[in-house]
Design an enzyme around this catalytic site. Structure first.
Site, PDB file in Angstrom:
ATOM      1  N   HIS A  13       0.836  -1.202   0.000  1.00  0.00           N
ATOM      2  CA  HIS A  13       0.000   0.000   0.000  1.00  0.00           C
ATOM      3  C   HIS A  13       0.870   1.251   0.000  1.00  0.00           C
ATOM      4  CE1 HIS A  13      -3.274  -2.734   1.178  1.00  0.00           C
ATOM      5  NE2 HIS A  13      -4.074  -1.804   0.726  1.00  0.00           N
TER       6      HIS A  13
ATOM      7  N   LYS B 103      -0.651   4.928   4.513  1.00  0.00           N
ATOM      8  CA  LYS B 103      -1.561   3.992   5.185  1.00  0.00           C
ATOM      9  C   LYS B 103      -1.092   3.766   6.615  1.00  0.00           C
ATOM     10  CE  LYS B 103      -3.998  -0.392   4.693  1.00  0.00           C
ATOM     11  NZ  LYS B 103      -5.274   0.298   5.020  1.00  0.00           N
TER      12      LYS B 103
END
Length: 233
Positions: free
Chosen positions: A131, A135
């Protein structure tokens, strides 16, 4: 449909754009420090806030008879309390670690593959999720849902972050650039490997799924999942 957005970051703004394109109205944008909320002008709430704020946001919606869709991860230690409150208030609630339509099909594929692999002890499972660097939680909520799908259909009982431990599913988390989300499940043996993978090209799929879930839950009562929304059986 009149929608309140809890959390007005990148996801909130994308949900707003897609919702308006589909003919809906954003009647509230609730972020940190927002004023009192007028629930009389809200048909459904969509929460993409922060782990610290999610439970309070969900609670205030349920207490004000407002269906709520939550895609915030990292707060699940309070999930049982949220489900209990939904039942007490006869409310409507959907939580998903990922609202992407493709990811929810991937969840079903993952569970089906795990069931087939359960008796093939020569294969060892592992998972990788990638990600963007902003995040906050690791592993991702999507990765945890995938691990739970494997656990429900195999002898594995736990997952482990960034470490290989016998009889536990290793989940390797990486944070790279602006990656929207890539999840890979690998079953590896000495002779071959089986791999399934979902790659998000952008965040629009997450936002669209949340709007579709909001449209679906209107006028319903109960606790639902994206499996219900998409009629995946």
């Amino acid at each position: 449909m009149r929608i309140a957005l809890f959390g007005y970051g990148k996801m909130g703004k994308m949900i707003e754009r897609l919702a308006v394109e589909r003919g809906h109205e954003i009647t509230a944008k609730i972020d940190l420090g927002s004023d009192k909320i007028d629930f009389s002008n809200i048909d459904v709430a969509i929460d993409f806030s922060t782990p610290d704020a999610a439970f309070a946001n969900i609670s205030i919606c349920l207490e004000n008879n407002t269906p709520v869709i939550s895609g915030t991860t990292g707060w699940l230690q309070k999930m049982d309390d949220a489900l209990k409150l939904c039942k007490e208030t006869k409310g409507a609630f959907i939580y998903a670690s990922n609202f992407s339509l493709g990811v929810n099909v991937f969840f079903e594929l993952n569970a089906y593959l795990a069931k087939m692999m359960n008796n093939l002890s020569q294969y060892k499972v592992s998972m990788e999720e990638i990600h963007h660097t902003q995040k906050l939680d690791a592993p991702s909520g999507t990765a945890i849902t995938l691990a739970e799908g494997i656990i429900a259909n195999t002898h594995y009982q736990k997952w482990k972050l960034n470490e290989r431990v016998d009889e536990e599913i290793p989940i390797f988390s990486k944070r790279i650039g602006d990656t929207p989300g890539t999840h890979t499940i690998n079953y590896n043996s000495q002779v071959d490997s089986i791999e399934i993978k979902h790659t998000a090209h952008n965040r629009e799929g997450f936002a669209l799924g949340a709007v579709i879930a909001a449209e679906w839950i209107l006028d319903k009562t109960g606790i639902f999942t994206m499996k219900d929304v998409l009629n995946l059986g």
